[in-house]
Design an enzyme around this catalytic site. Sequence first.
Site, mmCIF file in Angstrom:
data_model
loop_
_atom_site.group_PDB
_atom_site.id
_atom_site.type_symbol
_atom_site.label_atom_id
_atom_site.label_comp_id
_atom_site.label_asym_id
_atom_site.label_seq_id
_atom_site.Cartn_x
_atom_site.Cartn_y
_atom_site.Cartn_z
ATOM 1 C CB ALA A 1 2.792 -0.681 -4.024
ATOM 2 C CB THR B 1 -0.940 0.017 1.232
ATOM 3 O OG1 THR B 1 -0.123 -0.141 2.400
ATOM 4 C CG2 THR B 1 -1.965 -1.082 1.164
ATOM 5 C CE1 TYR C 1 14.280 -4.389 0.197
ATOM 6 C CE2 TYR C 1 16.501 -4.417 -0.708
ATOM 7 C CZ TYR C 1 15.203 -3.956 -0.738
ATOM 8 O OH TYR C 1 14.836 -3.064 -1.697
ATOM 9 C CG HIS D 1 19.200 4.449 -12.072
ATOM 10 N ND1 HIS D 1 18.606 3.284 -11.696
ATOM 11 C CD2 HIS D 1 18.686 5.411 -11.277
ATOM 12 C CE1 HIS D 1 17.760 3.537 -10.709
ATOM 13 N NE2 HIS D 1 17.806 4.813 -10.433
ATOM 14 C CE1 TYR E 1 16.481 6.977 -15.199
ATOM 15 C CE2 TYR E 1 18.008 6.429 -16.956
ATOM 16 C CZ TYR E 1 17.201 7.339 -16.311
ATOM 17 O OH TYR E 1 17.102 8.600 -16.789
ATOM 18 C CG LEU E 2 18.548 -2.915 -16.994
ATOM 19 C CD1 LEU E 2 19.629 -2.512 -17.960
ATOM 20 C CD2 LEU E 2 19.105 -3.961 -16.041
#
Length: 754
Positions: free
Chosen positions: A24, A20, A135, A237, A191-192
């Site tokens: 996203a 949320t 993470y 990037h 960016y890739l």
Amino acid sequence: DNHEAKKRLGHVTVVVVGGTGDLARKYLWQGFFQLYADQVGKGHTFSFYGGGLSPTEKGTPLLFGILKELACPPELSAERCTLVKDQFLHLSKYHQLKTTEDYEKLSQQIKQQLGQEGMVEAGRLFYLSVPAFTYADIAEKINNTCRPPSDAWLRVVLEKPFGHDLYSAQALDKKLSDQLKEKEMYRIDHYLGKFLCFRKKSLTKSAKEHHVLEIEIFCRIQFYDQYGVIRDVLQNHLTEVMTLMLMNLPANLSNSMEILQNKLNFLASLQHVDNSNAVVGQYQAYNGEVQEELNKTKDYFSLTPTFAGVVIHVDNVQYEGIPIFMTSGKALDERVSYARVLFKNDVFCIQDPNNVQCKSKQIIFSLGHGNLQYPAILISKNLFKPELVSSGDWKEVTEYKDVNVLGLPLSDYYIQSPVTPREAYCELISHVFFGRKDSFISAEGLLASWAFWTPLLEGLSRVFPRVYPGGEANGNLLNFQLQGHQVAFSHEAVVNVINPGAKDNFQVMQGKYRSSEMVSAWAQELVERLASDLLLAAEEAIREEGQFHLALSGGSSPVALLRALALNLYTFPWRNTHIWQVDERCVPHTETGSNFRSIHDLLLQHIRIPYFNIHPMPVHLTQRLCVEEDGGPALYEKEINKHVNGSSFHYILLGVGQDGHTASLFQDTKLENDEERLAILTESPIKPHQRMSLTFTAINRARRVGVLIMGKSKHELVSQLSRIKGESSKYPITKVQPKTGTLIWYIDYDALLG
Ligand SMILES: O=C1O[C@H](COP(=O)(O)O)[C@@H](O)[C@H](O)[C@H]1O
């Protein structure tokens, strides 16, 4: 039904952790909706979970508020879209994801649903749209409780930042790889994703056939955090774009392994970059923004660059000797992002410069900002006519708007553009689904990129970025140029280009003055800054040589500095510091006009410095003042040679008189023929007339020279000096040009701006 079930490729569960949040809402759900619209009816079944820390009753309305707003994919009719969207909403659910039990529950729920509906599990896709520091913890929860059975895949998508330098990236990688396999991690670089559409347009052929002059990769960006432009844009990037553009592409573009290996080979061929290969700037309002964001006081000062220009060279036959300019910044004039290859034009046009043969030869990969509103590849018409590769996805653009792109009107280019350009996240989400690992960053690639950028980041950590006002007002302030393999700003940031309101906006600013670094601030801040720079220089010298040799000037300018240094009674390494004099008036040390007396009264008497570390100039010998035969300068020289390694002081602090003299070196001072002399007797036009002074030889041998100029009375001089290039015999200070050391001007706002 049985037949249908067989046809199915299995069930895919998508979990957006942070479902949320902002990213996203703006991009991810649109990407998953597009994926669903593309895949529905093709064999897979789906369920979508938006995960968050909030309890279900709070998270559910938030999630559905987002999902209801999703736009229809352009290829769907309105009617079909309503149907697909209804199905998508029906398959979506909010799930609290806070504790290990929450993840466990989610896993059970998935299993239960699969069991009830008799479905085979194809895989689970977790998109971690949460801060990077979470993470490792989430990866652990997924690993321990939420893995699919071994015959189904697990894919975990991670967003940058993946560390802030090589060491932190290695540490994060270690933590993650304890929980997830490399093949399960999809490190995304959106960016890739923007550049992926160009992948099929290999440069190799054209680069071989035409002579490449230079390569530019440029992007003007809106936002990044305190990370700075190099960590936030260049390391990831733009490095990805450069790699994608210049690496060797395998014949088989779906060979992920070979693509990743070629990427690594390219990264390994980059030559080391250091401070001499980069210029950095900071947007003038940035400090204020950071202070507000981080809740810091007004004296908080950040060195974070918001603009960087770097030149990179590659050690490979194809691009050897070709400079690659990588540039990005905030608050630049125009919002454009492109990569361009400039080729040599062999045609020597005598007349008719508008003839297409005479114009720049270039290939531009444009992301569709600025004048061009769509992503496109543009090839100068005097270069070659491109074939339409994979004609299904690409089209030729033949309608030319009356605009210029990088110096040429659109009609001078062959232009190709994707038929249906896709938003980067949409594109990458579909690549995750198809397991296209080569569209993501591998652990090895990530660490190779950090290994390349980290030494530069370390080198720049103490460099003051050039302050720039932003937008059009930047003028030529950020232009930079190649000098051999290095780069430097092309124009000096002299007083008059700095926004006159600057002094009200921030406390310490950095610029260039007479081609050297300049620090400017209100008097008190300036003095504090100089005192702290001296401390850093002292610590460095003591670390390397055990001693710090500091030569101080007299006069009015250093008074406040000496007072500030005296306050650093305990923090400054006085025990290992030697104090020397830059110049002395020929009066007894007890008199008020004596430079030594003021150094003593303001500093020496307040600190604990060994007596033997104090080196006054011997102006008073055999009860006489500065008599030639007494050989005072020679004695001082001897003392310098005895104590100071290579007679190269670690730091010389100079002042400047209103007439431009420095030390006791005046316009008419006759310099000795012997260039090796370190100290001499001189005559001053102002009282006291007789002086002893270090010579330019001694001054220019120093490792660092700081020139401190304060007060409105010096404004006229500061303005005049800024207009003089190089040396002028009228202003002795212009002869201060350290041979190998650095020169920094410390000029207070009164002297700088009047
Ligand atoms: O006479 C001298 O003048 C210069 C500049 O002095 P200031 O009073 O204008 O700061 C000074 O650097 C030098 O040491 C001193 O002897």
